[in-house]
Design a protein around this motif. Structure first.
Motif, PDB file in Angstrom:
ATOM      1  N   GLY A   1      -2.992   8.687  -2.617  1.00  0.00           N
ATOM      2  CA  GLY A   1      -2.128   7.794  -1.843  1.00  0.00           C
ATOM      3  C   GLY A   1      -2.930   6.805  -1.016  1.00  0.00           C
ATOM      4  O   GLY A   1      -4.162   6.835  -0.978  1.00  0.00           O
ATOM      5  N   TYR A   2      -2.197   5.915  -0.336  1.00  0.00           N
ATOM      6  CA  TYR A   2      -2.760   4.790   0.412  1.00  0.00           C
ATOM      7  C   TYR A   2      -3.580   3.896  -0.529  1.00  0.00           C
ATOM      8  O   TYR A   2      -4.669   3.459  -0.211  1.00  0.00           O
ATOM      9  CB  TYR A   2      -3.610   5.253   1.601  1.00  0.00           C
ATOM     10  CG  TYR A   2      -3.711   4.196   2.674  1.00  0.00           C
ATOM     11  CD1 TYR A   2      -2.631   3.914   3.490  1.00  0.00           C
ATOM     12  CD2 TYR A   2      -4.861   3.461   2.868  1.00  0.00           C
ATOM     13  CE1 TYR A   2      -2.702   2.937   4.468  1.00  0.00           C
ATOM     14  CE2 TYR A   2      -4.944   2.471   3.847  1.00  0.00           C
ATOM     15  CZ  TYR A   2      -3.857   2.221   4.642  1.00  0.00           C
ATOM     16  OH  TYR A   2      -3.925   1.239   5.604  1.00  0.00           O
ATOM     17  N   HIS A   3      -3.007   3.667  -1.725  1.00  0.00           N
ATOM     18  CA  HIS A   3      -3.630   2.794  -2.706  1.00  0.00           C
ATOM     19  C   HIS A   3      -2.867   1.473  -2.758  1.00  0.00           C
ATOM     20  O   HIS A   3      -1.648   1.442  -2.568  1.00  0.00           O
ATOM     21  CB  HIS A   3      -3.603   3.422  -4.109  1.00  0.00           C
ATOM     22  CG  HIS A   3      -4.177   4.807  -4.170  1.00  0.00           C
ATOM     23  ND1 HIS A   3      -5.419   5.115  -3.679  1.00  0.00           N
ATOM     24  CD2 HIS A   3      -3.667   5.968  -4.664  1.00  0.00           C
ATOM     25  CE1 HIS A   3      -5.654   6.408  -3.873  1.00  0.00           C
ATOM     26  NE2 HIS A   3      -4.608   6.946  -4.465  1.00  0.00           N
TER      27      HIS A   3
ATOM     28  N   VAL B   1       0.856  -1.187   0.000  1.00  0.00           N
ATOM     29  CA  VAL B   1       0.000   0.000   0.000  1.00  0.00           C
ATOM     30  C   VAL B   1       0.889   1.232   0.000  1.00  0.00           C
ATOM     31  O   VAL B   1       1.829   1.327   0.802  1.00  0.00           O
ATOM     32  CB  VAL B   1      -0.943  -0.002   1.224  1.00  0.00           C
ATOM     33  CG1 VAL B   1      -1.793   1.253   1.257  1.00  0.00           C
ATOM     34  CG2 VAL B   1      -1.842  -1.234   1.192  1.00  0.00           C
ATOM     35  N   THR B   2       0.611   2.166  -0.908  1.00  0.00           N
ATOM     36  CA  THR B   2       1.464   3.342  -1.064  1.00  0.00           C
ATOM     37  C   THR B   2       1.330   4.294   0.123  1.00  0.00           C
ATOM     38  O   THR B   2       0.442   4.151   0.967  1.00  0.00           O
ATOM     39  CB  THR B   2       1.107   4.103  -2.352  1.00  0.00           C
ATOM     40  OG1 THR B   2      -0.260   4.535  -2.275  1.00  0.00           O
ATOM     41  CG2 THR B   2       1.274   3.213  -3.562  1.00  0.00           C
ATOM     42  N   LYS B   3       2.206   5.285   0.152  1.00  0.00           N
ATOM     43  CA  LYS B   3       2.199   6.292   1.216  1.00  0.00           C
ATOM     44  C   LYS B   3       0.944   7.158   1.099  1.00  0.00           C
ATOM     45  O   LYS B   3       0.643   7.677   0.019  1.00  0.00           O
ATOM     46  CB  LYS B   3       3.447   7.155   1.097  1.00  0.00           C
ATOM     47  CG  LYS B   3       3.691   8.088   2.256  1.00  0.00           C
ATOM     48  CD  LYS B   3       4.899   8.972   2.004  1.00  0.00           C
ATOM     49  CE  LYS B   3       6.176   8.178   1.995  1.00  0.00           C
ATOM     50  NZ  LYS B   3       7.367   9.060   1.862  1.00  0.00           N
ATOM     51  N   GLY B   4       0.194   7.296   2.162  1.00  0.00           N
ATOM     52  CA  GLY B   4      -1.037   8.080   2.134  1.00  0.00           C
ATOM     53  C   GLY B   4      -0.761   9.573   2.170  1.00  0.00           C
ATOM     54  O   GLY B   4       0.097  10.043   2.916  1.00  0.00           O
ATOM     55  N   ARG B   5      -1.510  10.330   1.343  1.00  0.00           N
ATOM     56  CA  ARG B   5      -1.333  11.787   1.298  1.00  0.00           C
ATOM     57  C   ARG B   5      -2.633  12.532   1.576  1.00  0.00           C
ATOM     58  O   ARG B   5      -2.716  13.730   1.342  1.00  0.00           O
ATOM     59  CB  ARG B   5      -0.764  12.194  -0.063  1.00  0.00           C
ATOM     60  CG  ARG B   5       0.668  11.720  -0.256  1.00  0.00           C
ATOM     61  CD  ARG B   5       1.228  12.116  -1.588  1.00  0.00           C
ATOM     62  NE  ARG B   5       2.670  11.878  -1.633  1.00  0.00           N
ATOM     63  CZ  ARG B   5       3.238  10.718  -1.915  1.00  0.00           C
ATOM     64  NH1 ARG B   5       2.461   9.665  -2.181  1.00  0.00           N
ATOM     65  NH2 ARG B   5       4.541  10.583  -1.945  1.00  0.00           N
ATOM     66  N   GLY B   6      -3.659  11.816   1.999  1.00  0.00           N
ATOM     67  CA  GLY B   6      -4.898  12.479   2.376  1.00  0.00           C
ATOM     68  C   GLY B   6      -5.674  13.040   1.189  1.00  0.00           C
ATOM     69  O   GLY B   6      -5.555  12.579   0.064  1.00  0.00           O
ATOM     70  N   TRP B   7      -6.480  14.083   1.469  1.00  0.00           N
ATOM     71  CA  TRP B   7      -7.303  14.710   0.421  1.00  0.00           C
ATOM     72  C   TRP B   7      -6.445  15.704  -0.361  1.00  0.00           C
ATOM     73  O   TRP B   7      -5.733  16.521   0.219  1.00  0.00           O
ATOM     74  CB  TRP B   7      -8.488  15.424   1.063  1.00  0.00           C
ATOM     75  CG  TRP B   7      -9.559  15.817   0.086  1.00  0.00           C
ATOM     76  CD1 TRP B   7     -10.691  15.138  -0.193  1.00  0.00           C
ATOM     77  CD2 TRP B   7      -9.582  17.003  -0.738  1.00  0.00           C
ATOM     78  NE1 TRP B   7     -11.430  15.809  -1.139  1.00  0.00           N
ATOM     79  CE2 TRP B   7     -10.776  16.957  -1.499  1.00  0.00           C
ATOM     80  CE3 TRP B   7      -8.727  18.079  -0.917  1.00  0.00           C
ATOM     81  CZ2 TRP B   7     -11.127  17.948  -2.412  1.00  0.00           C
ATOM     82  CZ3 TRP B   7      -9.065  19.065  -1.831  1.00  0.00           C
ATOM     83  CH2 TRP B   7     -10.255  18.998  -2.560  1.00  0.00           C
TER      84      TRP B   7
END
Length: 409
Positions: free
Chosen positions: A285-287, A234-240
């Protein structure tokens, strides 16, 4: 349309657009939403070949950070052939996994269907924790009745095994990570996952997995150096994020009313609804993603087994993989590790699945034998100057407090 007898070259009066504006973002990855699970899921495994010996096809590790290596490139025809190159590598900590069961699948017209599951007689607490939300407040009964039943009557397990041998075509091992071996994670629940067993017939596969029940499997038992593997996670999450960052569209002119980091026209009057191809703001992100063909540059042993795992023929300084001060936002790496060429998805401490490639890689780049001349262990927190603590001590000399302590002793 072209007139009769008219070629495409002669019809040059056709209008053209002033700026190129290809769409950004692959439609195959829509919708861009948060992943269901924190850990990567292997959705397909390499094709099975009964001629080979039974073997596991995947492993799990935790991303520690990055560093760089220096090596001589061996690629005839390339401008860099026999020249020294510096390349970025990702460091993934891969403590041994433990096999605790197997699942037998039947092939149907609608895909695989699980027929039977066989568990080992004993499971670690870190694996049993995965079945509870609050382990401390629970009765900790998971798998206790099953263990007692198997101890009393071992034929309970044998019935499921015979069922799998008779009807199943695909066998997968149930494994879990040993998070207690990684102190910097602050996680107590093990990650449980399935790994397909390829090679041999069904009976050989089942016997192969059963011999591994409650045993540790090391990374070097599954993969070897210079092999190409796939990384799933899962990739790095970057929010909205808005449409400019999320989809790469151009900003509107400076004097635009009501904002400029947006799409000017989101659609026609009719159809009176918004198309899903229009760039809009949302999750970035977070995909869940799969990166293919990452080359293994080195498989290193734990700090306890080999303190000088990063020494080379050129750089004979005895040093481990840990940079001065440890890896940023990860800490000290104490277990087996692997160096993969280039970057990998996810932030530090993310659980990644490492899988054998679906298609055998035979290119010159894939079959190249890599010999590392130097592995950088300078501090990753700022501009590191020293490779080891001893080198730093020699340069700066003994500190006052250390000298006073030596004098007192």
């Amino acid at each position: 349309w072209l007139k009769s007898g008219e070629s495409r070259e002669t019809n040059s009066a056709m209008s053209h657009r002033k700026f190129e504006a290809p769409r950004h973002g692959h439609m195959g990855f829509r919708p861009r939403k948060r992943a269901v699970a924190h850990r990567g899921h292997i959705r397909s495994f390499p094709k099975d070949d009964a001629k080979n010996e039974p073997h596991l096809t995947a492993f799990s590790g935790y991303k520690a950070g990055m560093t760089h290596v220096v090596r001589d490139m061996d690629r005839p025809g390339s401008k860099l052939h026999k020249k020294e190159v510096a390349e970025a590598v990702t460091v993934i900590e891969v403590p041994p996994i433990r096999v605790v069961g197997l699942v037998g699948y039947v092939e149907t017209p609608r895909g695989l269907r699980s027929l039977t599951t066989v568990w080992a007689a004993n499971l670690n607490d870190e694996a049993r924790r995965r079945y509870y939300k609050r382990w401390y407040a629970s009765k900790k009964k998971a798998f206790t009745k099953y263990a007692a039943k198997v101890k009393e009557d071992p034929s309970v397990m044998e019935k499921s095994v015979e069922l799998a041998k008779k009807y199943c075509q695909v066998i997968r091992a149930i494994c879990h990570t040993q998070v207690s071996m990684i102190k910097s994670l602050r996680v107590k629940k093990a990650h449980i996952f399935e790994v397909q067993v390829n090679g041999g017939d069904v009976e050989k596969k089942i016997e192969f997995v059963r011999n591994l029940f409650e045993q540790e499997v090391k990374f070097e038992d599954v993969f070897k150096k210079d092999e190409m593997i796939d990384v799933i996670g899962v990739t790095k999450g970057r929010g909205w994020e808005g449409p400019v960052t999320r989809w790469g569209i151009s900003r509107l002119p400076r004097k635009t009313h009501r904002g400029l980091r947006k799409v000017a026209c989101v659609g026609s009057w009719h159809p009176a609804r918004l198309s899903d191809t229009v760039p809009r703001g949302g999750q970035l992100g977070y995909h869940h993603r799969t990166e293919i063909n990452k080359k293994i540059y080195k498989i290193g042993k734990s700090l306890k087994e080999d303190p000088g795992s990063c020494s080379t023929e050129i750089d004979q300084t005895e040093k481990g993989i840990n940079p001065l001060g440890g890896f940023v936002r990860y800490g000290m790496l104490r277990n087996d590790f692997v160096l993969l060429k280039g970057s990998c998805i996810g932030p530090k401490k993310r659980c990644l699945m490492l899988r054998k490639t679906l298609v055998a890689q035979v290119s010159r780049r894939a079959t190249e034998e890599v010999t590392l001349k130097f592995i950088d262990t300078a501090s990753k927190f700022g501009h590191g100057r020293f490779q080891t603590a001893e080198e730093k001590r020699k340069f700066f000399g003994i500190k006052k407090d250390a000298a006073a302590a030596e004098a007192a002793a």
